[in-house]
Design a protein around this motif. Structure first.
Motif, PDB file in Angstrom:
ATOM      1  N   GLU A   1      39.684 -25.734  20.332  1.00  0.00           N
ATOM      2  CA  GLU A   1      39.735 -25.936  22.748  1.00  0.00           C
ATOM      3  C   GLU A   1      38.161 -24.790  22.423  1.00  0.00           C
ATOM      4  OE1 GLU A   1      41.845 -23.615  25.018  1.00  0.00           O
ATOM      5  OE2 GLU A   1      41.404 -24.689  26.508  1.00  0.00           O
ATOM      6  N   ILE A   2      38.804 -23.278  21.748  1.00  0.00           N
ATOM      7  CA  ILE A   2      37.693 -22.931  21.616  1.00  0.00           C
ATOM      8  C   ILE A   2      35.705 -22.886  21.378  1.00  0.00           C
ATOM      9  CG2 ILE A   2      36.473 -20.462  21.417  1.00  0.00           C
ATOM     10  CD1 ILE A   2      39.553 -19.552  21.036  1.00  0.00           C
TER      11      ILE A   2
ATOM     12  N   ASN B   1      29.646 -25.438  27.148  1.00  0.00           N
ATOM     13  CA  ASN B   1      27.914 -24.824  27.738  1.00  0.00           C
ATOM     14  C   ASN B   1      27.272 -25.292  27.234  1.00  0.00           C
ATOM     15  OD1 ASN B   1      30.540 -23.160  29.682  1.00  0.00           O
ATOM     16  ND2 ASN B   1      32.334 -22.846  28.275  1.00  0.00           N
TER      17      ASN B   1
ATOM     18  N   ASP C   1      34.898 -25.865  23.953  1.00  0.00           N
ATOM     19  CA  ASP C   1      34.585 -25.135  25.256  1.00  0.00           C
ATOM     20  C   ASP C   1      33.048 -24.504  25.183  1.00  0.00           C
ATOM     21  OD1 ASP C   1      33.909 -22.689  26.414  1.00  0.00           O
ATOM     22  OD2 ASP C   1      36.140 -24.112  27.658  1.00  0.00           O
TER      23      ASP C   1
ATOM     24  N   LEU D   1      35.598 -30.236  29.532  1.00  0.00           N
ATOM     25  CA  LEU D   1      36.530 -29.564  29.455  1.00  0.00           C
ATOM     26  C   LEU D   1      38.172 -29.383  29.802  1.00  0.00           C
ATOM     27  CD1 LEU D   1      33.307 -26.987  30.789  1.00  0.00           C
ATOM     28  CD2 LEU D   1      34.557 -27.050  29.009  1.00  0.00           C
TER      29      LEU D   1
END
Lengths: 233, 233
Positions: free
Chosen positions: A65-66, A73, A69, A93
């Motif tokens: 997830e990190i 971005n 993400d 996201l």
């Protein structure tokens, strides 16, 4: 290089980067599917070692997830996408947040396999496993719909959630009856109940992802069931 | 107008738009706080009418989420923010998803007030109300931290969630004991249990928002408790 080519060039870089992101979402989704299967298998074989492995592996979903993400971005900051490109990133996201939270639910389910059940209680676990397979199928289907951004398949998943909710209610009633018949079993049965609840939440989150697909395809938020049904027609 | 002025101009437009978005997030948060208070008040006064009002009002939280989501997407497409501006929008987008889902939990809690309880069962509701006030305080504090993007207050909320988890476990144990003593009460007590679980989830989501604040302030995802604790020092 004229403006058109430049814009094509930017767009193709964007597409390449988004392709990589989508592959990562699919890898994350694949890991989650495996985790759910392993948790259910740990329960049916009373395999504490496999259950512990599921619990330990959950951190990998958090890391995915990190990572995804951050990728999204970076793409937004660098490529400044608009319209459907931006909607795709937003859908990604939101999807990875739900996948990560489904991982937390799977971890809770795996904990049930760390307990021992008597023969009668084992019978109750069969319903949990059946519902688990049902929800696992939903998860598989919604990831498939996501990979193809297919509105019709998303709608099918959306409808399927109602069946999962009914299954959840039936199992809950059965477990409550069992608790009333044998009050000493309450703490143990409560753990099964929480797991059934976790499965129901995973179904809800599959439905969320179906909504994100509709949001991407239709260009507006679809959170109302009648709208979603209209979207699938 | 030279380049610097232009960029200042764009940045001030961005700031104005984000200020409006933040006000909307605070309005949404304020409505959620009110909903939670009303749900708890409906339970303590056994007020079915107020409970129904909470259930009917939930749609407004869904509408806020859609509205703010659209505003954020418009700002991203128009202003093409980067770095901390983009992180702020991402923090808003994640926060409103959690606020909307907390609204769903509050709606579930309100349903408990639609049932009637005998005097002994009423005693159990007192613990639910106490935990509800505790979680309501967390929600208030995290919204306050969000309004000021204050890392230290966010960290305080993050720590508070551990207390809520312990409270949840204590109440769960008490309710299970009660079920064992009076098995006929199981279906009714189960509804109280689901509400306590819902409160615990609201606490979890307050913790999520604390993480988004840390993500905005620190510039990287903070999802690990030791990292979060380091962030608060």
């Amino acid at each position: 290089m004229d403006k058109l080519n430049l814009s094509k060039h930017i767009s193709s870089q964007f597409n390449e980067e988004m392709e990589r992101v989508r592959n990562h979402v699919m890898a994350m989704g694949g890991l989650l599917e495996q985790q759910l299967q392993d948790a259910l298998s740990a329960i049916s074989h009373n395999d504490a070692e496999l259950a512990q492995q599921v619990i330990d592996t959950d951190i990998k979903l958090n890391n995915w997830e990190i990572k995804i993400d951050e990728e999204c971005n970076r793409i937004i900051a660098k490529r400044q996408p608009a319209a459907s490109d931006l909607r795709l990133i937003m859908a990604v996201l939101k999807t990875i947040t739900d996948l990560e939270r489904m991982g937390d639910e799977v971890r809770r389910i795996a904990k049930v396999a760390l307990e021992s059940f008597n023969a009668h209680q084992q019978d109750l676990l069969v319903n949990l496993e059946n519902m688990g397979r049902h929800v696992g199928g939903m998860l598989h289907d919604v990831l498939d719909a996501f990979a193809r951004m297919d509105l019709e398949s998303a709608y099918t998943v959306y409808r399927e959630d109602k069946k999962v909710d009914r299954e959840y209610e039936a199992i809950t009633r059965q477990l409550m009856t069992y608790m009333m018949e044998d009050p000493r079993s309450i703490p143990k049965i409560m753990n099964v109940l929480w797991s059934v609840r976790s499965l129901e939440r995973i179904g809800d989150r599959c439905k969320n992802i179906a909504e994100y697909i509709a949001f991407f395809v239709k260009g507006k938020a679809v959170t109302d069931s009648s709208e979603m049904e209209a979207a699938g027609e």
